[in-house]
Design a protein around this motif. Structure first.
Motif, PDB file in Angstrom:
ATOM      1  N   LYS A  78       0.836  -1.200   0.000  1.00 29.29           N
ATOM      2  CA  LYS A  78       0.000   0.000   0.000  1.00 29.29           C
ATOM      3  C   LYS A  78       0.873   1.254   0.000  1.00 29.29           C
ATOM      4  O   LYS A  78       1.729   1.425   0.879  1.00 29.29           O
ATOM      5  CB  LYS A  78      -0.943   0.027   1.206  1.00 29.29           C
ATOM      6  N   ILE A  79       0.640   2.130  -0.964  1.00 30.27           N
ATOM      7  CA  ILE A  79       1.385   3.390  -1.101  1.00 30.27           C
ATOM      8  C   ILE A  79       0.434   4.543  -0.820  1.00 30.27           C
ATOM      9  O   ILE A  79      -0.699   4.559  -1.316  1.00 30.27           O
ATOM     10  CB  ILE A  79       1.971   3.555  -2.523  1.00 30.27           C
ATOM     11  N   GLY A  80       0.853   5.490  -0.025  1.00 31.68           N
ATOM     12  CA  GLY A  80       0.017   6.642   0.292  1.00 31.68           C
ATOM     13  C   GLY A  80       0.762   7.947   0.115  1.00 31.68           C
ATOM     14  O   GLY A  80       2.000   7.975   0.008  1.00 31.68           O
ATOM     15  N   VAL A  81       0.003   9.032   0.087  1.00 31.72           N
ATOM     16  CA  VAL A  81       0.572  10.380  -0.038  1.00 31.72           C
ATOM     17  C   VAL A  81       0.150  11.197   1.173  1.00 31.72           C
ATOM     18  O   VAL A  81      -1.030  11.194   1.551  1.00 31.72           O
ATOM     19  CB  VAL A  81       0.100  11.072  -1.334  1.00 31.72           C
ATOM     20  N   TYR A  82       1.105  11.866   1.779  1.00 35.54           N
ATOM     21  CA  TYR A  82       0.837  12.788   2.889  1.00 35.54           C
ATOM     22  C   TYR A  82       0.971  14.210   2.344  1.00 35.54           C
ATOM     23  O   TYR A  82       2.081  14.679   2.087  1.00 35.54           O
ATOM     24  CB  TYR A  82       1.838  12.562   4.022  1.00 35.54           C
ATOM     25  N   PRO A  83      -0.149  14.897   2.115  1.00 31.24           N
ATOM     26  CA  PRO A  83      -0.056  16.261   1.559  1.00 31.24           C
ATOM     27  C   PRO A  83       0.489  17.250   2.589  1.00 31.24           C
ATOM     28  O   PRO A  83       0.040  17.277   3.740  1.00 31.24           O
ATOM     29  CB  PRO A  83      -1.512  16.591   1.200  1.00 31.24           C
ATOM     30  N   HIS A  84       1.437  18.043   2.147  1.00 31.33           N
ATOM     31  CA  HIS A  84       2.051  19.061   2.999  1.00 31.33           C
ATOM     32  C   HIS A  84       1.868  20.422   2.335  1.00 31.33           C
ATOM     33  O   HIS A  84       2.196  20.588   1.157  1.00 31.33           O
ATOM     34  CB  HIS A  84       3.540  18.758   3.170  1.00 31.33           C
ATOM     35  N   HIS A  85       1.332  21.380   3.087  1.00 27.37           N
ATOM     36  CA  HIS A  85       1.069  22.691   2.497  1.00 27.37           C
ATOM     37  C   HIS A  85       1.959  23.787   3.075  1.00 27.37           C
ATOM     38  O   HIS A  85       1.763  24.971   2.788  1.00 27.37           O
ATOM     39  CB  HIS A  85      -0.411  23.072   2.696  1.00 27.37           C
ATOM     40  N   GLY A  86       2.949  23.405   3.891  1.00 24.52           N
ATOM     41  CA  GLY A  86       3.835  24.400   4.482  1.00 24.52           C
ATOM     42  C   GLY A  86       5.087  24.609   3.651  1.00 24.52           C
ATOM     43  O   GLY A  86       5.171  24.239   2.482  1.00 24.52           O
ATOM     44  N   ARG A  87       6.092  25.184   4.277  1.00 25.57           N
ATOM     45  CA  ARG A  87       7.334  25.500   3.564  1.00 25.57           C
ATOM     46  C   ARG A  87       8.147  24.242   3.282  1.00 25.57           C
ATOM     47  O   ARG A  87       8.211  23.325   4.090  1.00 25.57           O
ATOM     48  CB  ARG A  87       8.192  26.472   4.375  1.00 25.57           C
ATOM     49  N   TRP A  88       8.778  24.237   2.129  1.00 27.64           N
ATOM     50  CA  TRP A  88       9.776  23.217   1.834  1.00 27.64           C
ATOM     51  C   TRP A  88      10.757  23.800   0.831  1.00 27.64           C
ATOM     52  O   TRP A  88      10.427  24.684   0.052  1.00 27.64           O
ATOM     53  CB  TRP A  88       9.133  21.925   1.324  1.00 27.64           C
ATOM     54  N   PHE A  89      11.988  23.305   0.898  1.00 28.74           N
ATOM     55  CA  PHE A  89      13.066  23.855   0.088  1.00 28.74           C
ATOM     56  C   PHE A  89      13.817  22.719  -0.586  1.00 28.74           C
ATOM     57  O   PHE A  89      14.260  21.782   0.065  1.00 28.74           O
ATOM     58  CB  PHE A  89      14.042  24.661   0.958  1.00 28.74           C
ATOM     59  N   ASP A  90      13.950  22.823  -1.897  1.00 32.83           N
ATOM     60  CA  ASP A  90      14.752  21.888  -2.674  1.00 32.83           C
ATOM     61  C   ASP A  90      16.017  22.630  -3.088  1.00 32.83           C
ATOM     62  O   ASP A  90      15.979  23.535  -3.927  1.00 32.83           O
ATOM     63  CB  ASP A  90      13.969  21.416  -3.901  1.00 32.83           C
ATOM     64  N   ILE A  91      17.141  22.252  -2.503  1.00 34.06           N
ATOM     65  CA  ILE A  91      18.365  23.026  -2.675  1.00 34.06           C
ATOM     66  C   ILE A  91      19.287  22.362  -3.697  1.00 34.06           C
ATOM     67  O   ILE A  91      20.479  22.636  -3.751  1.00 34.06           O
ATOM     68  CB  ILE A  91      19.083  23.181  -1.306  1.00 34.06           C
ATOM     69  N   GLY A  92      18.732  21.511  -4.539  1.00 33.34           N
ATOM     70  CA  GLY A  92      19.556  20.728  -5.429  1.00 33.34           C
ATOM     71  C   GLY A  92      20.028  21.439  -6.677  1.00 33.34           C
ATOM     72  O   GLY A  92      20.751  20.852  -7.479  1.00 33.34           O
ATOM     73  N   GLN A  93      19.627  22.683  -6.903  1.00 28.21           N
ATOM     74  CA  GLN A  93      20.136  23.423  -8.052  1.00 28.21           C
ATOM     75  C   GLN A  93      20.361  24.873  -7.641  1.00 28.21           C
ATOM     76  O   GLN A  93      19.830  25.345  -6.641  1.00 28.21           O
ATOM     77  CB  GLN A  93      19.179  23.324  -9.235  1.00 28.21           C
ATOM     78  N   TRP A  94      21.152  25.592  -8.435  1.00 28.45           N
ATOM     79  CA  TRP A  94      21.659  26.886  -7.998  1.00 28.45           C
ATOM     80  C   TRP A  94      20.573  27.899  -7.674  1.00 28.45           C
ATOM     81  O   TRP A  94      20.630  28.568  -6.635  1.00 28.45           O
ATOM     82  CB  TRP A  94      22.596  27.468  -9.060  1.00 28.45           C
ATOM     83  N   ASP A  95      19.561  28.042  -8.531  1.00 31.20           N
ATOM     84  CA  ASP A  95      18.569  29.070  -8.263  1.00 31.20           C
ATOM     85  C   ASP A  95      17.790  28.771  -6.987  1.00 31.20           C
ATOM     86  O   ASP A  95      17.513  29.668  -6.184  1.00 31.20           O
ATOM     87  CB  ASP A  95      17.626  29.261  -9.461  1.00 31.20           C
ATOM     88  N   GLU A  96      17.446  27.491  -6.763  1.00 23.00           N
ATOM     89  CA  GLU A  96      16.737  27.124  -5.535  1.00 23.00           C
ATOM     90  C   GLU A  96      17.640  27.321  -4.318  1.00 23.00           C
ATOM     91  O   GLU A  96      17.189  27.768  -3.260  1.00 23.00           O
ATOM     92  CB  GLU A  96      16.274  25.667  -5.608  1.00 23.00           C
ATOM     93  N   TYR A  97      18.909  26.983  -4.453  1.00 30.06           N
ATOM     94  CA  TYR A  97      19.845  27.169  -3.347  1.00 30.06           C
ATOM     95  C   TYR A  97      19.952  28.634  -2.958  1.00 30.06           C
ATOM     96  O   TYR A  97      19.896  28.999  -1.784  1.00 30.06           O
ATOM     97  CB  TYR A  97      21.217  26.608  -3.728  1.00 30.06           C
ATOM     98  N   GLN A  98      20.076  29.508  -3.961  1.00 27.71           N
ATOM     99  CA  GLN A  98      20.207  30.938  -3.693  1.00 27.71           C
ATOM    100  C   GLN A  98      18.938  31.485  -3.033  1.00 27.71           C
ATOM    101  O   GLN A  98      19.012  32.280  -2.086  1.00 27.71           O
ATOM    102  CB  GLN A  98      20.498  31.694  -4.996  1.00 27.71           C
ATOM    103  N   GLN A  99      17.775  31.060  -3.502  1.00 32.51           N
ATOM    104  CA  GLN A  99      16.518  31.516  -2.895  1.00 32.51           C
ATOM    105  C   GLN A  99      16.388  31.029  -1.460  1.00 32.51           C
ATOM    106  O   GLN A  99      15.954  31.764  -0.574  1.00 32.51           O
ATOM    107  CB  GLN A  99      15.332  31.035  -3.728  1.00 32.51           C
ATOM    108  N   THR A 100      16.764  29.772  -1.217  1.00 31.10           N
ATOM    109  CA  THR A 100      16.694  29.227   0.140  1.00 31.10           C
ATOM    110  C   THR A 100      17.648  29.955   1.064  1.00 31.10           C
ATOM    111  O   THR A 100      17.301  30.297   2.201  1.00 31.10           O
ATOM    112  CB  THR A 100      17.025  27.728   0.115  1.00 31.10           C
TER     113      THR A 100
END
Length: 354
Positions: free
Chosen positions: A321-343
């Protein structure tokens, strides 16, 4: 924060669009909104659970918040004792109790953590951090340092991630290492820390799930898995509770993400025509944070590169059984330069630390 300030921050009118209500819930950080009319009378509540159900049902986020609220919340009369609130919470499995006067106006809000959580909960679950990737999206930075050691303010990203878990009572970590592993080992073999760290080593790149094949003997119970470039501001106790209540073998944390089309979109239906300027859309996207049961580990082939989507599909094919937990708060993906700079900019301006 003063009690009156909290009440002001969590109250919203029934006609407020859901997407704006979610932004307010995120800012208030109380995991509840009180829906009140113009006279301050309580007409409903919206909790994290209500939001998760709405997101999974695909509710249009432009609809008014009354669309997803609970119109008959449990309440107590003003002046009720903490013991009355405690018993109501236990009897009905709720975490917030509004107090209302004889006209139905909200005068106070009693929260679970005030009555039951005077100190930090301790969770036995281990946290597996996939820290072996080469970080090619952050080249040329990662030619010198491995991606987990990229600084976020005065600490490397991986330590910020671990400290955020530790503040919520999760203190047992397994770091799956690969590229430039010796740098990460040296960093953590220095000063003592208030959490436990174990290392496993990839001999060759194994993707975002392949290193799980190295963890036989390490994992015999529910565990969390995260990439080393993901920071999610969320309640992990709620995530674990949701995973167990749903009896999932894998729970995927899906974050609400807004995408804006920077053009006028041409809408044609039958013989009608209109132009919608720069429409925005909301999707649940995979954050790279999961809860897993050890029963799925035999599905990971040894010494083979495999990513989490492949493992999830394999688990589905085997009837897990696979499920999804929806999250509506902050999250940061720092795996590329523009996201890293914004974070980095966000952490500097908001004063977030490790």
């Amino acid at each position: 924060m003063e009690r009156s300030d909290i009440l002001e921050k969590v109250q919203v009118p029934p006609e407020l669009p859901v997407v704006q209500a979610l932004e307010k819930m995120d800012r208030a950080a109380q995991q509840i909104l009180l829906v009140t009319d113009g006279d301050g009378r309580l007409v409903g509540t919206v909790t994290d659970g209500d939001v998760r159900r709405a997101l999974l049902e695909g509710v249009n986020l432009r609809e008014p918040v009354e669309r997803i609220m609970n119109p008959r919340p449990r309440v107590l009369p003003a002046g009720s004792s903490p013991e009355d609130a405690r018993q109501l919470m236990i009897d009905h499995g709720i975490r917030h109790v509004p107090l209302v006067d004889n006209l139905g106006r909200v005068v106070d809000l009693i929260m679970w953590q005030e009555l039951f959580l005077p100190r930090k909960e301790v969770h036995p679950e281990k946290v597996v951090i996939m820290a072996g990737g080469q970080g090619t999206r952050l080249d040329p930075f990662t030619r010198i340092l491995p991606k987990p050691m990229i600084p976020l303010r005065d600490k490397p990203i991986i330590e910020v991630i671990m400290e955020k878990f530790h503040r919520q009572g999760l203190s047992r970590f397994i770091l799956c290492l690969g590229y430039k592993a010796e740098i990460i080992r040296l960093y953590f073999n220095g000063d003592s820390r208030p959490y436990n760290i174990e290392f496993v080593q990839e001999d060759s790149p194994l993707g975002t799930a392949g290193a799980l094949s190295l963890l036989n003997g390490y994992l015999d119970d529910t565990f969390l898995l995260t990439n080393c470039d993901i920071i999610v501001e969320m309640d992990y106790a709620h995530l674990l509770q949701y995973h167990r209540e749903q009896q999932n073998s894998i729970t995927i944390v899906g974050a609400l993400k807004e995408f804006v089309v920077p053009y006028g979109v041409l809408r044609t239906e039958d013989n009608s025509f209109r132009i919608e300027e720069k429409p925005n859309f909301h999707f649940l996207v995979n954050t790279g944070v999961y809860v897993l049961e050890p029963a799925v580990l035999p599905l990971v082939p040894g010494g083979t590169k495999i990513d989490m989507p492949e493992l999830i599909h394999a688990a589905q094919d085997q009837g897990f059984k696979i499920g999804v937990y929806p999250h509506h708060g902050r999250w940061f993906d720092i795996g590329q330069w523009d996201e890293y700079q914004q974070t980095l900019k966000f952490f500097e301006t908001m004063g977030f630390g490790g």
